[in-house]
Write an enzyme that holds these catalytic residues in place. Structure first.
Site, PDB file in Angstrom:
ATOM      1  N   ARG A 208       0.821  -1.213   0.000  1.00 52.15           N
ATOM      2  CA  ARG A 208       0.000   0.000   0.000  1.00 52.15           C
ATOM      3  C   ARG A 208       0.856   1.264   0.000  1.00 52.15           C
ATOM      4  NH1 ARG A 208      -4.896  -2.417   2.534  1.00 52.15           N
ATOM      5  NH2 ARG A 208      -6.496  -0.869   2.867  1.00 52.15           N
TER       6      ARG A 208
ATOM      7  N   ARG B  13     -18.215  -2.731   9.532  1.00 54.26           N
ATOM      8  CA  ARG B  13     -16.887  -2.422  10.066  1.00 54.26           C
ATOM      9  C   ARG B  13     -16.854  -0.970  10.537  1.00 54.26           C
ATOM     10  NH1 ARG B  13     -12.786  -4.421   5.391  1.00 54.26           N
ATOM     11  NH2 ARG B  13     -11.773  -2.497   6.048  1.00 54.26           N
TER      12      ARG B  13
ATOM     13  N   ARG C  40     -21.676  -1.840   2.891  1.00 53.46           N
ATOM     14  CA  ARG C  40     -20.986  -3.130   3.041  1.00 53.46           C
ATOM     15  C   ARG C  40     -21.249  -3.713   4.428  1.00 53.46           C
ATOM     16  NH1 ARG C  40     -14.710  -3.839   1.610  1.00 53.46           N
ATOM     17  NH2 ARG C  40     -14.297  -2.439   3.363  1.00 53.46           N
TER      18      ARG C  40
ATOM     19  N   ARG D 199      -9.694   7.028   4.553  1.00 60.10           N
ATOM     20  CA  ARG D 199      -9.094   5.902   3.820  1.00 60.10           C
ATOM     21  C   ARG D 199      -8.920   6.249   2.342  1.00 60.10           C
ATOM     22  NH1 ARG D 199     -13.218   1.482   5.058  1.00 60.10           N
ATOM     23  NH2 ARG D 199     -11.866  -0.027   4.033  1.00 60.10           N
TER      24      ARG D 199
HETATM   25  P1  AMP Z   1      -8.615  -3.321   4.213  1.00 56.35           P
HETATM   26  O1  AMP Z   1      -9.432  -4.439   4.748  1.00 56.35           O
HETATM   27  O2  AMP Z   1      -7.639  -3.754   3.146  1.00 56.35           O
HETATM   28  O3  AMP Z   1      -9.430  -2.126   3.805  1.00 56.35           O
HETATM   29  O4  AMP Z   1      -7.681  -2.829   5.430  1.00 56.35           O
HETATM   30  C1  AMP Z   1      -8.245  -2.311   6.628  1.00 56.35           C
HETATM   31  C2  AMP Z   1      -7.190  -1.528   7.389  1.00 56.35           C
HETATM   32  O5  AMP Z   1      -6.084  -2.398   7.730  1.00 56.35           O
HETATM   33  C3  AMP Z   1      -6.536  -0.389   6.624  1.00 56.35           C
HETATM   34  O6  AMP Z   1      -7.318   0.799   6.661  1.00 56.35           O
HETATM   35  C4  AMP Z   1      -5.220  -0.232   7.378  1.00 56.35           C
HETATM   36  O7  AMP Z   1      -5.425   0.404   8.636  1.00 56.35           O
HETATM   37  C5  AMP Z   1      -4.850  -1.689   7.663  1.00 56.35           C
HETATM   38  N1  AMP Z   1      -4.042  -2.272   6.570  1.00 56.35           N
HETATM   39  C6  AMP Z   1      -4.369  -3.305   5.754  1.00 56.35           C
HETATM   40  N2  AMP Z   1      -3.388  -3.571   4.881  1.00 56.35           N
HETATM   41  C7  AMP Z   1      -2.399  -2.668   5.138  1.00 56.35           C
HETATM   42  C8  AMP Z   1      -1.122  -2.398   4.564  1.00 56.35           C
HETATM   43  N3  AMP Z   1      -0.650  -3.102   3.527  1.00 56.35           N
HETATM   44  N4  AMP Z   1      -0.390  -1.384   5.091  1.00 56.35           N
HETATM   45  C9  AMP Z   1      -0.828  -0.665   6.137  1.00 56.35           C
HETATM   46  N5  AMP Z   1      -2.030  -0.855   6.717  1.00 56.35           N
HETATM   47  C10 AMP Z   1      -2.805  -1.846   6.232  1.00 56.35           C
END
Ligand code: AMP
Length: 216
Positions: free
Chosen positions: A88, A161, A127, A172
């Site tokens: 990311r 969530r 969602r 985000r």
């Molecule tokens: P997601 O389910 O992919 O939307 O991830 C939810 C949250 O997890 C994100 O908003 C970040 O806080 C954390 N997160 C997930 N993947 C990463 C990553 N590769 N780097 C940093 N934070 C992450």
């Protein structure tokens, strides 16, 4: 097949990954899912990640890189994988390059799912996710058979969530634009990026993805 699935939160990476796993026999590795499972289990990693996740911020790079290093060693990944939600940031992408080189592996492609922000906000606020298995639903486009209950054998309760609420969502999306968007150039310069138009029916979007993947 080894690939990265890039795209903003709510673009449909999880939904499309489910189909790709079924068709291509690969495993989805979602850093968000791994972090949520760690929070649920109350591990040290989960506790460290909690405040960043709730605010819609990224968890610090080194925590994520150490975590993914362990995940990539797992034998179930030998047939191939989809990295969903990782990398990311540019430092994460550079660390991944190094990890793959050390393991003698190479990426086949990077899919970039493109969806406008107004649509992402609509999708994320509707969602719902299963507390038990993590499967995700959309209240209108992909509703569960029974309201509030997961269709899978787990029959888990569906919840929203905390980071799918309006404040964290806007954060985000900004974090994606500032920190993850530069990865499109990063992988384009390596001739790996394939942009996918992410609007329309779930099945139509999947057909676009298949057209790219069937080349590998
Ligand atoms: P997601 O389910 O992919 O939307 O991830 C939810 C949250 O997890 C994100 O908003 C970040 O806080 C954390 N997160 C997930 N993947 C990463 C990553 N590769 N780097 C940093 N934070 C992450």
């Amino acid at each position: 097949m080894k690939l990265i699935f890039l795209g903003p939160p709510g673009a449909g990476k999880g939904t499309q990954s489910e189909r790709m796993c079924a068709d291509y026999g690969v495993v989805q590795l979602s850093t968000g899912d791994i972090l949520r499972a760690n929070r649920k289990a109350g591990t040290e990693l989960g506790q460290k990640a909690q405040k960043f996740m709730d605010a819609g911020e990224l968890v610090p790079d080194q925590i994520i890189i150490d975590m993914i290093k362990e995940e990539l060693k797992k034998p179930e990944l030998s047939k191939g994988y989809i990295l969903d939600g990782f990398p990311r940031t540019v430092p994460q992408a550079q660390a991944l390059d190094k990890l793959l080189e050390d393991m003698g592996q190479k990426l086949d492609t990077v899919l970039v799912l493109e969806v406008p922000n107004e649509e992402l906000v609509k999708r994320l606020t509707a969602r719902r996710v299963c507390r038990v298995c993590g499967k995700s639903y959309h209240l209108i486009f992909k509703p569960p058979l029974k309201e509030g209950i997961c269709d899978q054998p787990c029959g888990g309760e569906l919840y929203q969530r905390d980071d799918d609420k309006e404040g964290p969502i806007m954060n985000r999306l900004k974090v994606y634009e500032d920190q993850t968007f530069p990865l499109i150039d990063y992988y384009s310069s390596k001739n790996l990026a394939n942009k996918i138009h992410g609007l329309g029916e779930i099945g139509d979007i999947y057909s676009r993805i298949k057209t790219v993947l069937d080349k590998f």
